[in-house]
Design a protein around this motif. Structure first.
Motif, PDB file in Angstrom:
ATOM      1  N   SER A 108       0.822  -1.212   0.000  1.00 18.10           N
ATOM      2  CA  SER A 108       0.000   0.000   0.000  1.00 18.10           C
ATOM      3  C   SER A 108       0.857   1.263   0.000  1.00 18.10           C
ATOM      4  O   SER A 108       0.706   2.132  -0.857  1.00 18.10           O
ATOM      5  N   CYS A 109       1.776   1.363   0.960  1.00 18.30           N
ATOM      6  CA  CYS A 109       2.554   2.614   1.041  1.00 18.30           C
ATOM      7  C   CYS A 109       3.589   2.709  -0.084  1.00 18.30           C
ATOM      8  O   CYS A 109       3.837   3.811  -0.609  1.00 18.30           O
ATOM      9  N   ALA A 117       1.685   3.784  -3.233  1.00 18.37           N
ATOM     10  CA  ALA A 117       1.364   5.214  -3.253  1.00 18.37           C
ATOM     11  C   ALA A 117       2.587   6.037  -3.657  1.00 18.37           C
ATOM     12  O   ALA A 117       2.486   6.982  -4.452  1.00 18.37           O
ATOM     13  N   SER A 128       3.426   5.789  -7.411  1.00 19.68           N
ATOM     14  CA  SER A 128       2.616   6.653  -8.272  1.00 19.68           C
ATOM     15  C   SER A 128       3.266   8.016  -8.448  1.00 19.68           C
ATOM     16  O   SER A 128       3.138   8.644  -9.505  1.00 19.68           O
ATOM     17  N   ARG A 129       3.979   8.485  -7.426  1.00 18.19           N
ATOM     18  CA  ARG A 129       4.643   9.787  -7.503  1.00 18.19           C
ATOM     19  C   ARG A 129       5.972   9.703  -8.244  1.00 18.19           C
ATOM     20  O   ARG A 129       6.473  10.721  -8.724  1.00 18.19           O
ATOM     21  N   THR A 131       6.955   8.360   3.318  1.00 19.52           N
ATOM     22  CA  THR A 131       6.009   8.140   4.411  1.00 19.52           C
ATOM     23  C   THR A 131       5.419   6.743   4.294  1.00 19.52           C
ATOM     24  O   THR A 131       5.570   6.065   3.275  1.00 19.52           O
ATOM     25  N   GLU A 187       2.228   6.006   4.371  1.00 17.33           N
ATOM     26  CA  GLU A 187       0.803   6.246   4.162  1.00 17.33           C
ATOM     27  C   GLU A 187       0.464   6.088   2.690  1.00 17.33           C
ATOM     28  O   GLU A 187       1.341   6.123   1.827  1.00 17.33           O
ATOM     29  N   GLY A 188      -0.848   5.968   2.405  1.00 15.64           N
ATOM     30  CA  GLY A 188      -1.310   5.930   1.029  1.00 15.64           C
ATOM     31  C   GLY A 188      -1.877   4.581   0.671  1.00 15.64           C
ATOM     32  O   GLY A 188      -1.809   3.616   1.435  1.00 15.64           O
ATOM     33  N   SER A 189      -2.444   4.526  -0.512  1.00 17.17           N
ATOM     34  CA  SER A 189      -3.059   3.294  -0.989  1.00 17.17           C
ATOM     35  C   SER A 189      -2.330   2.802  -2.226  1.00 17.17           C
ATOM     36  O   SER A 189      -1.784   3.586  -3.001  1.00 17.17           O
TER      37      SER A 189
END
Length: 467
Positions: free
Chosen positions: A25-26, A29, A32-33, A109, A111-113
């Motif tokens: 997940s993290c 995310a 993607s960046r 981080t 965080e994120g999906s």
């Protein structure tokens, strides 16, 4: 490339953990960046964020350049100019040196999906890992995805590595040993990495007493274990319960093998690899764990020995340069077509390492062609054999053997000795070697030192001796 669906713990750093699903997940995310970037650098601190950053880059199909956090100013400037990263990924709050001021920073981080990414072609570059630069400016070794996949699957077969294994280590994460084998290996198997943050025998004991089943280390770490394990019952018990102890990045002295086995009943497995080739040979988990031997070629890897003329050496026991070919090889040195061409001979990578082959196919590493082969009195002598002999002397704690010019012999053998207590007489050590080996292999000079210069992986930097 990874098995990132389960709720099994994938990464453990201290009290911080990520399951495989959470990592997907993290990292997804972050990927993607990163998508579309030509290349990214990773400030490779021993943290969970470093692992997330590398996995994200691999998911996005963006080559990652791991950076040693202890890198010097000049070396960092060279790497940044040579690799031209679009971003530098780092854990939040970690200070970066001024040499990275020109590179935009992106904090990693947890965080994120997760996103969805097509699997890049196996020939695509995955990592650019810089060499240590012992013979000039560091070279960027471009490692394709096929090299990583083939190596991880080959060692998994040799070591019987499964998703049930929990790997324990404290290796740095900017090098192929700690990063590719030590991080990507457990992730590909669907198992767990328990990174200790720093090496200590107490932390090793605790981790292997817990759920740890395997341990990776370098000879410096195993030497510290060997020094202590005979009088440390909890450490001996923890090591005894491990399924596999693996040593790499340099030869493990025979004396340390023997001391660990005597205290634990465990024989350490050695393997042989390098940045440009990843893993070439290994002792198998179910095979003969022979001290001083690095085993047989891994599946998909061809290994040969050649003499000074480039002709193949077939007879057992003969010394030759190790050459390798297979899916495990790097693609090129970044921006260095000259160095890339020079590194190959008819499709075989010229490792610069020198070794021998036992009658049953087991390989032994003698040393580096440039620093560990001493031509003295008409003989070709391997420094490693003399080092192992000297380590059998009770007054020798550590040793490195080199050659230096000699008008009569061509080169004379020099032993750099860290004594265990009071230094013995130099003649005593020379006579010790002559008795165990042959007279022409005895050190002509013995120099006592307080310590040996080593790099971050624990390898002795012989070129620094005498400077």
């Amino acid at each position: 490339m990874f098995a990132l669906q389960s709720d099994r713990v994938a990464l453990r750093f201290g009290d911080r953990t990520l399951t495989h699903a959470e990592l997907a997940s993290c990292a997804g995310a972050l990927a993607s960046r990163l998508a579309g970037s030509p290349r990214v650098a990773v400030w490779a601190t021993p943290t969970i964020e470093t692992c997330v950053a590398v996995v994200a880059a691999l998911l996005a199909g963006v080559p990652a350049v791991p950076l040693n956090p202890k890198v010097g100013e000049r070396e960092l400037a060279h790497i940044v100019a040579d690799s031209a990263p679009a971003l530098v990924l780092a854990a939040p709050g970690v200070a970066l040196p001024s040499g990275l001021d020109s590179v935009p920073r992106l904090d990693v981080t947890l965080e994120g999906s997760a996103g969805s990414f097509p699997e890049p072609d196996l020939s695509a570059p995955a990592l650019v890992v810089y060499t240590s630069g012992t013979t000039g400016s560091p070279k960027g070794v471009v490692l394709p995805r096929r090299a990583i996949v083939s190596t991880l699957d080959a060692v998994a077969e040799a070591w019987e590595w499964t998703e049930d294994d929990v790997l324990v280590h404290a290796l740095p994460l900017f090098h192929v040993h700690g990063l590719i084998l030590g991080v990507l290996g457990p992730l590909r198997r669907g198992g767990t990495l328990h990174h200790l943050g720093r090496f200590s025998t107490d932390l090793v004991t605790e981790a292997l007493d817990g759920d740890g089943t395997m341990m990776f280390g370098v000879p410096t770490m195993y030497h510290r274990i060997a020094e202590e394990v005979g009088s440390n019952a909890p450490l001996a018990a923890a090591l005894r319960g491990a399924r596999l102890l693996v040593s790499g990045s340099a030869a493990l002295p025979v004396r340390d093998h023997e001391r660990i086995e005597a205290a634990t009943g465990q024989r350490v497995v050695e393997r042989y690899g390098m940045t440009e080739t990843l893993m070439n040979t290994s002792v198998r988990a179910s095979g003969d764990r022979r001290p001083g031997a690095v085993g047989v070629p891994l599946p998909g890897v061809e290994v040969r020995l050649v003499d000074d003329t480039g002709s193949a050496v077939a007879e057992p026991g003969a010394i030759g340069e190790i050459q390798v070919r297979g899916e495990n090889l790097f693609t090129e040195y970044l921006n260095r077509p000259d160095a890339t061409a020079e590194a190959f001979a008819d499709g075989w990578f010229r490792t610069g390492d020198v070794g021998t082959r036992d009658p049953d196919g087991y390989y032994r590493i003698v040393g580096r062609k440039a620093t560990d082969i001493i031509k003295s009195g008409g003989y070709k002598i391997g420094a490693g054999e003399i080092e192992n002999a000297l380590l059998e002397h009770p007054s020798v704690k550590e040793v490195a053997v080199t050659g230096e010019p000699d008008d009569d012999l061509g080169e004379r053998i020099v032993a750099w000795v860290v004594p265990a207590g009071d230094a013995p007489a130099a003649e005593e050590l020379s006579d010790h070697v002559a008795r165990l080996l042959t007279p022409h292999k005895r050190p002509r000079r013995v120099r006592f030192v307080e310590s040996l210069p080593r790099n971050d992986m624990g390898k002795v930097m012989k070129r620094a001796l005498g400077t």
